[in-house]
Design an enzyme around this catalytic site. Sequence first.
Site, PDB file in Angstrom:
ATOM      1  N   TYR A 155      38.540  49.702  42.599  1.00 39.38           N
ATOM      2  CA  TYR A 155      37.967  48.473  43.183  1.00 39.38           C
ATOM      3  C   TYR A 155      38.520  48.235  44.596  1.00 39.38           C
ATOM      4  O   TYR A 155      37.779  47.932  45.529  1.00 39.38           O
ATOM      5  CB  TYR A 155      38.303  47.314  42.249  1.00 39.38           C
ATOM      6  CG  TYR A 155      37.733  45.972  42.620  1.00 39.38           C
ATOM      7  CD1 TYR A 155      36.407  45.647  42.356  1.00 39.38           C
ATOM      8  CD2 TYR A 155      38.543  44.991  43.210  1.00 39.38           C
ATOM      9  CE1 TYR A 155      35.894  44.395  42.673  1.00 39.38           C
ATOM     10  CE2 TYR A 155      38.044  43.743  43.518  1.00 39.38           C
ATOM     11  CZ  TYR A 155      36.723  43.437  43.254  1.00 39.38           C
ATOM     12  OH  TYR A 155      36.226  42.192  43.568  1.00 39.38           O
ATOM     13  N   LYS A 159      36.485  48.123  48.090  1.00 42.17           N
ATOM     14  CA  LYS A 159      36.497  46.916  48.926  1.00 42.17           C
ATOM     15  C   LYS A 159      37.087  47.191  50.311  1.00 42.17           C
ATOM     16  O   LYS A 159      36.667  46.592  51.302  1.00 42.17           O
ATOM     17  CB  LYS A 159      37.264  45.790  48.224  1.00 42.17           C
ATOM     18  CG  LYS A 159      36.590  45.300  46.940  1.00 42.17           C
ATOM     19  CD  LYS A 159      35.197  44.752  47.219  1.00 42.17           C
ATOM     20  CE  LYS A 159      34.555  44.109  46.014  1.00 42.17           C
ATOM     21  NZ  LYS A 159      33.199  43.615  46.299  1.00 42.17           N
TER      22      LYS A 159
HETATM   23  N1  LIG Z   1      35.460  36.495  41.464  1.00 39.31           N
HETATM   24  C1  LIG Z   1      36.412  36.818  42.326  1.00 39.31           C
HETATM   25  O1  LIG Z   1      37.553  36.345  42.242  1.00 39.31           O
HETATM   26  C2  LIG Z   1      36.139  37.781  43.436  1.00 39.31           C
HETATM   27  C3  LIG Z   1      37.153  38.005  44.366  1.00 39.31           C
HETATM   28  C4  LIG Z   1      36.928  38.880  45.404  1.00 39.31           C
HETATM   29  C5  LIG Z   1      35.698  39.493  45.531  1.00 39.31           C
HETATM   30  N2  LIG Z   1      34.718  39.269  44.612  1.00 39.31           N
HETATM   31  C6  LIG Z   1      33.452  39.967  44.785  1.00 39.31           C
HETATM   32  O2  LIG Z   1      32.391  39.044  44.820  1.00 39.31           O
HETATM   33  C7  LIG Z   1      31.204  39.637  44.318  1.00 39.31           C
HETATM   34  C8  LIG Z   1      30.634  38.775  43.192  1.00 39.31           C
HETATM   35  O3  LIG Z   1      31.614  38.659  42.171  1.00 39.31           O
HETATM   36  P1  LIG Z   1      31.484  37.621  40.967  1.00 39.31           P
HETATM   37  O4  LIG Z   1      32.845  37.210  40.629  1.00 39.31           O
HETATM   38  O5  LIG Z   1      30.448  36.621  41.261  1.00 39.31           O
HETATM   39  O6  LIG Z   1      30.980  38.618  39.809  1.00 39.31           O
HETATM   40  P2  LIG Z   1      30.107  38.350  38.500  1.00 39.31           P
HETATM   41  O7  LIG Z   1      30.198  36.919  38.118  1.00 39.31           O
HETATM   42  O8  LIG Z   1      30.534  39.387  37.548  1.00 39.31           O
HETATM   43  O9  LIG Z   1      28.599  38.654  38.986  1.00 39.31           O
HETATM   44  C9  LIG Z   1      28.268  39.946  39.407  1.00 39.31           C
HETATM   45  C10 LIG Z   1      26.850  39.968  39.892  1.00 39.31           C
HETATM   46  O10 LIG Z   1      26.552  41.304  40.374  1.00 39.31           O
HETATM   47  C11 LIG Z   1      25.421  41.811  39.663  1.00 39.31           C
HETATM   48  N3  LIG Z   1      25.531  43.267  39.534  1.00 39.31           N
HETATM   49  C12 LIG Z   1      26.533  43.979  38.952  1.00 39.31           C
HETATM   50  N4  LIG Z   1      26.275  45.292  39.031  1.00 39.31           N
HETATM   51  C13 LIG Z   1      25.083  45.411  39.671  1.00 39.31           C
HETATM   52  C14 LIG Z   1      24.283  46.524  40.032  1.00 39.31           C
HETATM   53  N5  LIG Z   1      24.642  47.794  39.768  1.00 39.31           N
HETATM   54  N6  LIG Z   1      23.100  46.294  40.668  1.00 39.31           N
HETATM   55  C15 LIG Z   1      22.719  45.010  40.946  1.00 39.31           C
HETATM   56  N7  LIG Z   1      23.437  43.938  40.631  1.00 39.31           N
HETATM   57  C16 LIG Z   1      24.613  44.132  39.995  1.00 39.31           C
HETATM   58  C17 LIG Z   1      25.419  41.090  38.336  1.00 39.31           C
HETATM   59  O11 LIG Z   1      24.099  41.148  37.758  1.00 39.31           O
HETATM   60  P3  LIG Z   1      23.863  40.881  36.159  1.00 39.31           P
HETATM   61  O12 LIG Z   1      23.921  39.391  35.969  1.00 39.31           O
HETATM   62  O13 LIG Z   1      22.524  41.442  35.885  1.00 39.31           O
HETATM   63  O14 LIG Z   1      24.975  41.593  35.443  1.00 39.31           O
HETATM   64  C18 LIG Z   1      25.835  39.677  38.799  1.00 39.31           C
HETATM   65  O15 LIG Z   1      24.745  39.001  39.360  1.00 39.31           O
HETATM   66  C19 LIG Z   1      31.610  41.038  43.840  1.00 39.31           C
HETATM   67  O16 LIG Z   1      31.338  41.977  44.847  1.00 39.31           O
HETATM   68  C20 LIG Z   1      33.106  40.893  43.644  1.00 39.31           C
HETATM   69  O17 LIG Z   1      33.758  42.134  43.758  1.00 39.31           O
HETATM   70  C21 LIG Z   1      34.909  38.424  43.562  1.00 39.31           C
END
Ligand SMILES: NC(=O)c1ccc[n+]([C@@H]2O[C@H](COP(=O)([O-])OP(=O)(O)OC[C@H]3O[C@@H](n4cnc5c(N)ncnc54)[C@H](OP(=O)(O)O)[C@@H]3O)[C@@H](O)[C@H]2O)c1
Length: 247
Positions: A155, A159
């Site tokens: 990851y 990133k």
């Molecule tokens: N949460 C944190 O603390 C955090 C921190 C730093 C960075 N981020 C980054 O922020 C972004 C969003 O994270 P989140 O926490 O909102 O994650 P999340 O709640 O798990 O949501 C992930 C989203 O990505 C979609 N997705 C996953 N794999 C995919 C694929 N192969 N093709 C198309 N769509 C896909 C999922 O679709 P489905 O609903 O269909 O599964 C969902 O809409 C990510 O890039 C994550 O790495 C998050």
Amino acid sequence: MRLENKTAVISGGSRGIGRAIAIYLAKLGANVAINYNNNDKAASAVVQEIELMGRKAIAFKADVSKNEEVQLFIDKVLKEYGSIDILVNNAGITRDNLLARMKENDWDDVLNTNLKGAFLMTKAVIRAMMKKRKGKIINISSIVGSTGNAGQSNYSAAKAGLIGFTKSIAKEVAPRGIQVNAIAPGFIQTDMTEVLPENVKEQLLNNIPAKRFGDPEDIASMVGFLSADLSDYITGQVIHVDGGMYM
Ligand SMILES: NC(=O)c1ccc[n+]([C@@H]2O[C@H](COP(=O)([O-])OP(=O)(O)OC[C@H]3O[C@@H](n4cnc5c(N)ncnc54)[C@H](OP(=O)(O)O)[C@@H]3O)[C@@H](O)[C@H]2O)c1
């Protein structure tokens, strides 16, 4: 920060941060297209919520790691809306494990979704933006792309790769009026972080000067700023939205 008559494409817009971004950009006036991987119900709910606000919205099931699916999605957006002004590369997954136990698949899945996915999406929209000589691309990286994190070598590599990608594309397309920036969220409360054990969450909270976890809306408001004309002189930047966790 107005986005009337703009089209915004958000990958992974069905849940979490992507959902908040889609809703916020619609609030600012944009018409929105999201894609997702599995969750039809959640994606439809986002579309409904945006339509209730009087904006257009479409949801399309397309795996960002598969070129044909990305192409079909972007073709559909261009057909429906005519152009694309804003791309947010947000779709992401985790497959955490210590390196010694990490399976090759866990490496490939994370790199293919989080990094190759952004490449495929950006490549699919860039010609349309270059033709318009205007556009905004926002890549959702992570604090661990800068700090590294034990158990997240796949990851963190993806990133960090996204940061290099952001800066390279920013240089390529700056003369065409397109800005490319990355946001590095800290700990944001979503399904992705929900699964962490309580003691890990407590430890993380101790390292956040603001003494709270972030909400998806904290990221969405920065995406709004980077999508609007008023940020036109900002490109190639990595903006940490993390309650002070990285500093
Ligand atoms: N949460 C944190 O603390 C955090 C921190 C730093 C960075 N981020 C980054 O922020 C972004 C969003 O994270 P989140 O926490 O909102 O994650 P999340 O709640 O798990 O949501 C992930 C989203 O990505 C979609 N997705 C996953 N794999 C995919 C694929 N192969 N093709 C198309 N769509 C896909 C999922 O679709 P489905 O609903 O269909 O599964 C969902 O809409 C990510 O890039 C994550 O790495 C998050």
